[in-house]
Each structure stands twice: as structure tokens, then as C-alpha cells.
Design an enzyme around this catalytic site. Structure first.
Site, mmCIF file in Angstrom:
data_model
loop_
_atom_site.group_PDB
_atom_site.id
_atom_site.type_symbol
_atom_site.label_atom_id
_atom_site.label_comp_id
_atom_site.label_asym_id
_atom_site.label_seq_id
_atom_site.Cartn_x
_atom_site.Cartn_y
_atom_site.Cartn_z
ATOM 1 C CD GLU A 102 -1.355 2.336 2.113
ATOM 2 O OE1 GLU A 102 -1.921 3.438 1.982
ATOM 3 O OE2 GLU A 102 -0.352 2.159 2.853
ATOM 4 C CB SER A 103 1.099 4.253 0.546
ATOM 5 O OG SER A 103 1.499 5.605 0.435
ATOM 6 C CB ALA A 104 5.940 3.813 0.125
#
Length: 507
Positions: A195-197
Site C-alpha cells: 500500500e502507498s509506498a
């Protein structure tokens, strides 16, 4: 206590409700100094989680007590792995091998760890293994962060290892390939979740080495993939390195000085406007920024299945209450090379940054950051994998960036509360990890009921059909109006133009 012999040492594990959890596996060591590739460590597990990697400063809008704990506990020697293995996998290793989930955490490439909020069940693989009825193995791990993990530029290319954090991640997938069979896992059924990075990292592995090297996973869950666009590696990226070196007291002295510096100097230097941090073109592993590599055909073509998702409001938390049209223009100028004035002007026009409009500054900023950092990455990967992908929007209470993590890692026993929506949500993802299809094992005996989730619709459509929208009352299929073709086509064209303008397409 269970003790397992791997080829490089003994590994001890504790057990919880039939799940063996081996924590602080010292998978990687840094024997030769900073900004070099890690190697397998031969030390044995001691039962603790191990220290997290040294973080950068809190991201605006995401201050959290767990990050303060990370800052206090962090060490350079941080490359550890946790394996959550159902007892049946260890008892029946000669029989059926289990699918493996490898989790890559987010945190803007500057924060986070494999056990950042383990007390709350976040990134605790016990719950996922139990929810999978013992039919999956879960792996979590640390990777280097901030300046220690993601410095790039020509000096790093010549003297060190750009994108060290990405190399740490790759080493974990190599560890899974080499050793997970000893834990009852199937190295040919590995799912990368992030998730995200973490999602941006997974996309970077897909385009790494121009797409000719197996990323060592067959399935992927890519949630809110966050990627900047640091195109100018000889200019602005190298200037970022020089500025960091100067703040650390190593101006003009190259990487040798930074390797010899006291860690406190590096931490202090990284807290002073480090700038863009994350996967950066280095001319070797990452040829270009993600969107350009996708456009150039530099991607791995042999993934079996993907779940791609975003939340209802990706950009909002990153827009300050004091944001202005001028500060949003500043965001564009700081992220593009100085020579990219035409591209910046085009985007200023597109997002109405040159003059007030009927749209609020906050709404404009939210849309700009959403498109630039998150959702156009989704459109780009779907350009190549739409026939193998499922698209989701996570919308409960108009969810903001990162809130879907709580649903994915939901632990009813630890939280002492039942949230049926989260249980159904988890069942889609675990079904995908186990079978490659989120529908096969989804929970059908739950309220609100799960629904059939088809693959994403025509990639050439302005709005992507068959998007599963997760709302407070359950699930429905929608046309996604946040991953617009016209918007993402513009972004990809401009990134290609700026890359070509800088002379990087032929490098």
C-alpha cells in the site's frame, strides 16, 4: 517453541492458535557499509521483532505516536523478516505447498516498519493466516528508508547503490524463492501486497531491469500506489544528493564521507527538506519513471493476476489548510525539472492554478495530488494488465489515504469487535492470494454480502467499468471517475516529453 533449520542457520518460532510466527529473522546484513547491497545473515532468530529502519520525518497530516516509537527504536542494522506459517504447512511439507503473501509496507519511503503497529494487529500475519484457514503463509519485512534507502543521482550511481530500499525488497523476494519451501511455501505462488509506498514499490519491481528480469511474484495487490516523478537524475536528483551531503558536513567529499559520518549527522540532514524520496531512475535497475517505462514497454509481462485499488480521497490529507494556488504551482515546479516549464504551465492550466475558479483550493489540490502521485499510476499499470486485473475503490465514510490498511489487516479477536464489512473485504484479497481470483473463496455467508467482482472494463474508456466500490453498506459495481483516461493520458504524455527533453530516452 518450534525450531526450523534453514540452510544458513536455526530459526526459532513461537506459536499462536496454530500459527507459527518466526520474528526477527536476520535475513539481510550490511557488512560493507552504507548504500551497498545487503546479503543473507547467518545469525539465528532470537524471538524479538528486531529494530525498525531509521525513518525520515513525519509526513504532514500523518503524525502518529507509532512513528515516534519508530524513531526511538530505529537502528541501521534493521533488515529483518517475520514469517507467519500455519502449523499444517510445517507438518506436511512433503505434500501440498501453500501460497505465500509478501507484504511491502507504506510510509512515503520515509517511514514505517514490518511491526509499526503490531500491538493493534496492523501487519500481524497471524490474523491473515487464520482467516485463510491455514491456507497461506504471510511474510513481512523491513527495508531501508529515507536517505539511507533512497538516495539517488549520478554520485550514487558511480559510487554507491541508488534505490537501496528497492534492492532490500528484491533480496526478500529472492529469500522467499530460495527458502520458503522449507517452511511449506510454494515459491511459484507468491503474491506481492503493498500500500502507498509499498504499492509504488511493487510497480517499480514490475518495471525494474526494463522488464526482462522476473520480479519473483506471480500475483500482486497494489493499493494506492505512490510514486513521484524524479526524471532529471543528472540535474535535480543529483542536486538533492549534493544538498544532503552538504547538510551532513560532506560537501564535495563524495559517498566515502557519508559512509564514515556519524549516523546522527545523517539523521539530522535527512530531516531538513530531503525532497523527493522513493524509486528514482538510475540508468540501471530503473530506466525511467514508472509511467515512462510503461509507455516504453519496459515491464514484466508474465504476472497472472492483479488487484489494484485506491481510496475515495487519496489527495486530501496531503493538502494543507493554508494551501494556495501558488503553493500548488510550487508543488509542480518542485517535482518537475527546472527545464520543464512548458509541462508545468500546461498542468497549471489544466488544474486552474493560474486564476481563481469555482472549485476550492483544497478540492483542486486533492485532485492534483491524487492524479500525480496515485491514480494515474493505476491507469498506467492497467494499460498493460487490464485483462488480468480487478479494480477497487475503498469508500467507507469517504475514506482517505491509508484507511484501507485497517480493513486489510483487520483482526476481530485482537480488536474485540466484529466488523463484517472488513471480513468480506479480507476474503476477496485472501481468495486472490490463494487461487488468483478474488471471487473463488470470497465469503458468501456474511452481511453485508460480497458480490461477484468482474475484471476491469475496457481500458480505452474514459471511466473504468466494473470497479468494485466498498462502501459502509456493502459492495457495488461503479464506473470509476477518479482514474480518468484523459487526465492520465495527459500526465503520461508530459512525463514522456520531459524525459525526452532532458535527453534521457536514449540513455
Amino acid at each position: 517453541m518450534f525450531v526450523q533449520l534453514l540452510t544458513y542457520g536455526l530459526v526459532a518460532a513461537s506459536t499462536l492458535q496454530g500459527v507459527f510466527a518466526s520474528t526477527k529473522l536476520p535475513i539481510l546484513d550490511l557488512p560493507y557499509g552504507r548504500w551497498r547491497a545487503a546479503k543473507y545473515d547467518e545469525a539465528a532468530d532470537d524471538g524479538s521483532y528486531g529494530p525498525p529502519c531509521i525513518p525520515g520525518p513525519d509526513a504532514p497530516g500523518f503524525e502518529d505516536p507509532s512513528y515516534k516509537r519508530q524513531q526511538k527504536a530505529a537502528r541501521e542494522d534493521c533488515l529483518f523478516l517475520d514469517a507467519y506459517v500455519p502449523g499444517n504447512a510445517l507438518r506436511n511439507r512433503g505434500h501440498r505447498k501453500l501460497p505465500v503473501i509478501v507484504w511491502v509496507y507504506g510510509g512515503g519511503y520515509s517511514l514505517g516498519s514490518k511491526d509499526l503497529a503490531i500491538e493493534e494487529g496492523i501487519y500481524d500475519g497471524n490474523s491473515l493466516v487464520q482467516r485463510a484457514a491455514g491456507n497461506a503463509i504471510v511474510i513481512t519485512f523491513n527495508y531501508r528508508l529515507s536517505a539511507l534507502g533512497w538516495l539517488a543521482g549520478t554520485t550514487m550511481e558511480n559510487e554507491g547503490l541508488p534505490n537501496a530500499g528497492l534492492h532490500d525488497q528484491r533480496a526478500v523476494f529472492e529469500w522467499v524463492r530460495d527458502y520458503v519451501h522449507l517452511l511449506g511455501g510454494d515459491r511459484d505462488k507468491v503474491s506481492a501486497w503493498g500500500e502507498s509506498a509499498g504499492g509504488g514499490s511493487i510497480l517499480s519491481h514490475i518495471t525494474a531491469n526494463q522488464g526482462i528480469v522476473d520480479p519473483l511474484f506471480k500475483r500482486a495487490v497494489v493499493m494506492s500506489p505512490g510514486l513521484d516523478f524524479p526524471i532529471d537524475r543528472k540535474g535535480s536528483v543529483e542536486n538533492q544528493f549534493k544538498a544532503f551531503a552538504s547538510r551532513a558536513g560532506c560537501a564535495g567529499q563524495g559517498l566515502a564521507c557519508l559512509r564514515a559520518a556519524n549516523i546522527s549527522q545523517l539523521i539530522e540532514a535527512s530531516y531538513k527538506d530531503l525532497g523527493q524520496i522513493g524509486p528514482t531512475p538510475d540508468g540501471r535497475v530503473l530506466k525511467h519513471v514508472f509511467s515512462v517505462d510503461i509507455a516504453q514497454g519496459n515491464y514484466w509481462r508474465h504476472l497472472d493476476s492483479l488487484i489494484i485499488s485506491h481510496v475515495y480521497d487519496e489527495g486530501g490529507p496531503f493538502v494543507g489548510n493554508d494551501s494556495t494556488l501558488e503553493s500548488l504551482s510550487g508543488f509542480l515546479k518542485s517535482n518537475f525539472p527546472t527545464y520543464a516549464t512548458e509541462a508545468v504551465s500546461t498542468l497549471e492550466d489544466y488544474y486552474h492554478l493560474k486564476a481563481p475558479s469555482n472549485e476550492s483550493v483544497r478540492a483542486i489540490g486533492s485532485r492534483l495530488i491524487r492524479d500525480a502521485i496515485f491514480t494515474c499510476n493505476i491507469r498506467d499499470i492497467l494499460r498493460k494488465y487490464s485483462k488480468k486485473s480487478y479494480l477497487m475503490q475503498y469508500s467507507p465514510k469517504e475514506a482517505t489515504h491509508g484507511q484501507d490498511v485497517f480493513a486489510l489487516w483487520y483482526s476481530p479477536k485482537l480488536w474485540n469487535v466484529s466488523i463484517p464489512l472488513f471480513s468480506g473485504y479480507q476474503s476477496y484479497f485472501l481468495s486472490h492470494a490463494i487461487t488468483g481470483d478474488p471471487n473463488t473463496l470470497r465469503d458468501r455467508d456474511i452481511s453485508p454480502p460480497t458480490i461477484a467482482w468482474p475484471k476491469v472494463g475496457d481500458i480505452n474508456a474514459e471511466k473504468l467499468e466494473n470497479t468494485l466500490d466498498v462502501v459502509d453498506t456493502g459492495y457495488k459495481l461503479i464506473s470509476d471517475n477518479q482514474v480518468l483516461k484523459s487526465t492520465c493520458d495527459l500526465w503520461q504524455k508530459l512525463l514522456l516529453d520531459v524525459t525526452k527533453q532532458g535527453g534521457y530516452l536514449d540513455i
